[in-house]
Write a protein that holds these residues in place. Structure first.
Motif, PDB file in Angstrom:
ATOM      1  N   UNK A 236       0.609  -1.211  -0.141  1.00  0.00           N
ATOM      2  CA  UNK A 236      -0.058  -0.208   0.024  1.00  0.00           C
ATOM      3  C   UNK A 236       0.807   1.096  -0.161  1.00  0.00           C
ATOM      4  N   UNK A 237       1.937   1.171   0.875  1.00  0.00           N
ATOM      5  CA  UNK A 237       2.560   2.340   0.759  1.00  0.00           C
ATOM      6  C   UNK A 237       3.268   3.171  -0.484  1.00  0.00           C
ATOM      7  N   UNK A 238       3.298   2.227  -1.401  1.00  0.00           N
ATOM      8  CA  UNK A 238       3.732   2.673  -2.793  1.00  0.00           C
ATOM      9  C   UNK A 238       2.752   3.137  -3.552  1.00  0.00           C
ATOM     10  N   UNK A 239       1.381   2.822  -2.948  1.00  0.00           N
ATOM     11  CA  UNK A 239       0.213   3.433  -3.876  1.00  0.00           C
ATOM     12  C   UNK A 239      -0.344   4.759  -3.098  1.00  0.00           C
ATOM     13  N   UNK A 370      -1.940  -5.629  -7.390  1.00  0.00           N
ATOM     14  CA  UNK A 370      -3.096  -5.756  -6.416  1.00  0.00           C
ATOM     15  C   UNK A 370      -3.927  -4.643  -6.622  1.00  0.00           C
ATOM     16  N   UNK A 371      -3.514  -3.390  -6.526  1.00  0.00           N
ATOM     17  CA  UNK A 371      -4.421  -2.249  -6.573  1.00  0.00           C
ATOM     18  C   UNK A 371      -5.013  -2.113  -8.150  1.00  0.00           C
ATOM     19  N   UNK A 372      -4.488  -2.694  -9.202  1.00  0.00           N
ATOM     20  CA  UNK A 372      -4.989  -2.882 -10.586  1.00  0.00           C
ATOM     21  C   UNK A 372      -6.176  -3.675 -10.616  1.00  0.00           C
ATOM     22  N   UNK A 373      -5.799  -5.076  -9.903  1.00  0.00           N
ATOM     23  CA  UNK A 373      -6.989  -6.024  -9.933  1.00  0.00           C
ATOM     24  C   UNK A 373      -7.951  -5.862  -8.812  1.00  0.00           C
ATOM     25  N   UNK A 374      -7.763  -5.362  -7.611  1.00  0.00           N
ATOM     26  CA  UNK A 374      -8.798  -5.012  -6.796  1.00  0.00           C
ATOM     27  C   UNK A 374      -9.425  -3.681  -6.674  1.00  0.00           C
ATOM     28  N   UNK A 375      -8.425  -2.656  -7.027  1.00  0.00           N
ATOM     29  CA  UNK A 375      -8.652  -1.318  -6.736  1.00  0.00           C
ATOM     30  C   UNK A 375      -7.954  -0.909  -5.569  1.00  0.00           C
ATOM     31  N   UNK A 376      -7.712   0.397  -5.450  1.00  0.00           N
ATOM     32  CA  UNK A 376      -6.567   0.786  -4.403  1.00  0.00           C
ATOM     33  C   UNK A 376      -7.326   0.992  -3.059  1.00  0.00           C
ATOM     34  N   UNK A 377      -8.672   1.088  -2.859  1.00  0.00           N
ATOM     35  CA  UNK A 377      -9.065   1.333  -1.567  1.00  0.00           C
ATOM     36  C   UNK A 377      -9.045  -0.350  -0.865  1.00  0.00           C
ATOM     37  N   UNK A 378      -9.353  -1.114  -1.293  1.00  0.00           N
ATOM     38  CA  UNK A 378      -9.613  -2.717  -0.977  1.00  0.00           C
ATOM     39  C   UNK A 378      -8.168  -3.011  -0.673  1.00  0.00           C
ATOM     40  N   UNK A 379      -7.091  -2.567  -1.349  1.00  0.00           N
ATOM     41  CA  UNK A 379      -5.759  -3.265  -1.115  1.00  0.00           C
ATOM     42  C   UNK A 379      -5.068  -2.449   0.037  1.00  0.00           C
ATOM     43  N   UNK A 380      -5.539  -1.145   0.363  1.00  0.00           N
ATOM     44  CA  UNK A 380      -5.253  -0.609   1.684  1.00  0.00           C
ATOM     45  C   UNK A 380      -5.968  -1.309   2.877  1.00  0.00           C
ATOM     46  N   UNK A 381      -7.325  -1.613   2.668  1.00  0.00           N
ATOM     47  CA  UNK A 381      -8.022  -2.365   3.859  1.00  0.00           C
ATOM     48  C   UNK A 381      -7.274  -3.672   3.925  1.00  0.00           C
TER      49      UNK A 381
END
Length: 421
Positions: A236-239, A370-381
């Motif tokens: 997440x830190x990179x996103x 992961x952010x591309x596949x799931x979206x950035x908000x779900x990735x952070x959660x």
């Protein structure tokens, strides 16, 4: 902490670290400005800049750590600084990406040698009971330069251009080398251990270091938890910059405020732990992992809600995350310094540096996917929940981990006969 400020060798080493760390930030910003803006390099070409610095540290850590334990640490650090000064000077006049990549790869190799040598020298200079405060101070320097370095570099690049910044960075390495020349020599007991090693081969010393780590449950678990936590964190830190784009009303400067706040948070952790040294390293480590997880999850939730005043809650959560990160890194590194015999410090920190650097390479790549596949908000959660889960499991098994902690005798501390005046 007052005794440390009277230790001339420690002050000299920290001053050299401060100067060279600021120089590192100067060159990183200058390189990205030169390659990304002036040369209009592609995103992949810009990514190779970071990889050229990180890959040597990830791959060579255990081997350069062995070298740092076999040879004179003062000499290794000075040579590393001087050669890096020359390489940065070459960058000032570079006219191709190939030249930049080669220079940065070599800088990464020398940094992989410098880090374990510096940690070994720190072990030589500091008494065992002062090690926690010493590691806190080194962390304060790292986090402080993380805040000031990019700011100073941005101002210098804007005012004078990239070439002058490279020249200044080269000069910082030379100044660092001159300071290191004044460091006290190793104590007699350390020289004796070094002389004993001369009768062994590089392979034997390398394997001895691996056996030492494998035989210490605390080190194995600590390095594993640190590596896994850093890998999850980097997802997440990179996103963060991508997450901030989800806000409807966001300032272009918000990312910079969050990064600065995280550096300030880690600085305060170092300041606190430098004074309060009676702590349990594992408890703080797992509390820190949990704190990072909660911060990242909250950042995702508040972004999803598109909460007003992101310039307030964004940096606030960044500061909490930075403070929590300090709780993870500082106590564990202090414990590693305390538990490791001085003649093995380079090997242990070489492996530790290799693990953490590998996590910082793989994490952003996996996070982008992961952010591309799931979206950035779900990735952070998901990242936040995984970190909280790691902390809970760690706290449950804390007592078992501590039972495997190896006690290091006073004769191994490497502080005998070392001047502290």
């Amino acid at each position: 902490m007052g005794d440390l400020l009277k230790n001339k060798g420690f002050i000299t080493l920290m001053l050299a670290q401060l100067i060279s760390s600021i120089g590192d930030w100067l060159s990183v910003v200058a390189i990205i400005t030169m390659v990304g803006l002036k040369w209009e390099a592609s995103p992949m070409e810009v990514s190779f800049i970071i990889l050229c610095l990180a890959v040597p540290m990830a791959l060579l850590g255990p081997f350069t750590g062995t070298i740092a334990d076999r040879l004179n640490r003062n000499v290794l650090m000075i040579l590393s600084d001087l050669v890096r000064a020359v390489l940065i000077l070459v960058l000032a006049f570079a006219d191709s990406l190939v030249t930049v990549y080669v220079c940065l790869f070599m800088v990464g190799m020398l940094s992989a040698l410098f880090v374990p040598a510096k940690n070994g020298k720190l072990k030589e200079l500091i008494h065992q009971e002062k090690m926690k405060s010493a590691m806190s101070i080194t962390s304060m320097i790292d986090s402080g330069t993380k805040v000031l370095g990019p700011l100073l570099s941005g101002l210098l690049v804007a005012a004078f251009g990239t070439q002058l910044v490279f020249l200044i960075d080269s000069g910082t390495f030379v100044i660092s080398a001159l300071l290191l020349l004044t460091l006290p020599k190793a104590a007699a007991s350390i020289k004796m251990e070094s002389d004993e090693q001369k009768g062994t081969s590089f392979k034997e010393d390398f394997l001895e270091g691996i056996r030492f780590i494998k035989g210490n449950r605390f080190l194995i678990v600590g390095i594993t938890v640190l590596g896994v936590s850093l890998l999850i964190l980097q997802l997440s830190d990179s996103q963060i910059i991508v997450l901030l784009r989800e806000l409807s009303n966001v300032s272009p400067d918000l990312f910079g405020y969050i990064v600065t706040a995280s550096g300030v948070g880690m600085f305060f952790t170092g300041l606190l732990l430098a004074k309060k040294t009676e702590y349990n390293a594992l408890i703080l480590m797992f509390i820190g992992v949990c704190g990072i997880g909660v911060s990242f999850s909250m950042m995702a939730v508040l972004t999803q809600l598109d909460l007003a005043l992101p310039a307030v809650w964004g940096p606030a959560l960044g500061m909490v995350a930075g403070f929590s990160a300090g709780l993870v890194f500082i106590p564990f590194q202090a414990a590693v310094q305390t538990d490791t015999p001085v003649h093995m410090t380079g090997r242990v920190f070489g492996v530790l540096n290799s693990v953490t650097t590998t996590a910082t390479i793989i994490g952003p790549l996996a996070g982008g996917l992961l952010a591309t596949v799931l979206g950035v908000i779900p990735t952070f959660v998901i990242t936040g929940l995984l970190l909280v889960a790691v902390s809970i499991v760690g706290l449950i098994f804390k007592s078992k981990i501590e039972r495997g902690r190896t006690n290091v005798s006073e004769s191994q501390s490497g502080t005998h006969g070392t001047a502290s005046s």
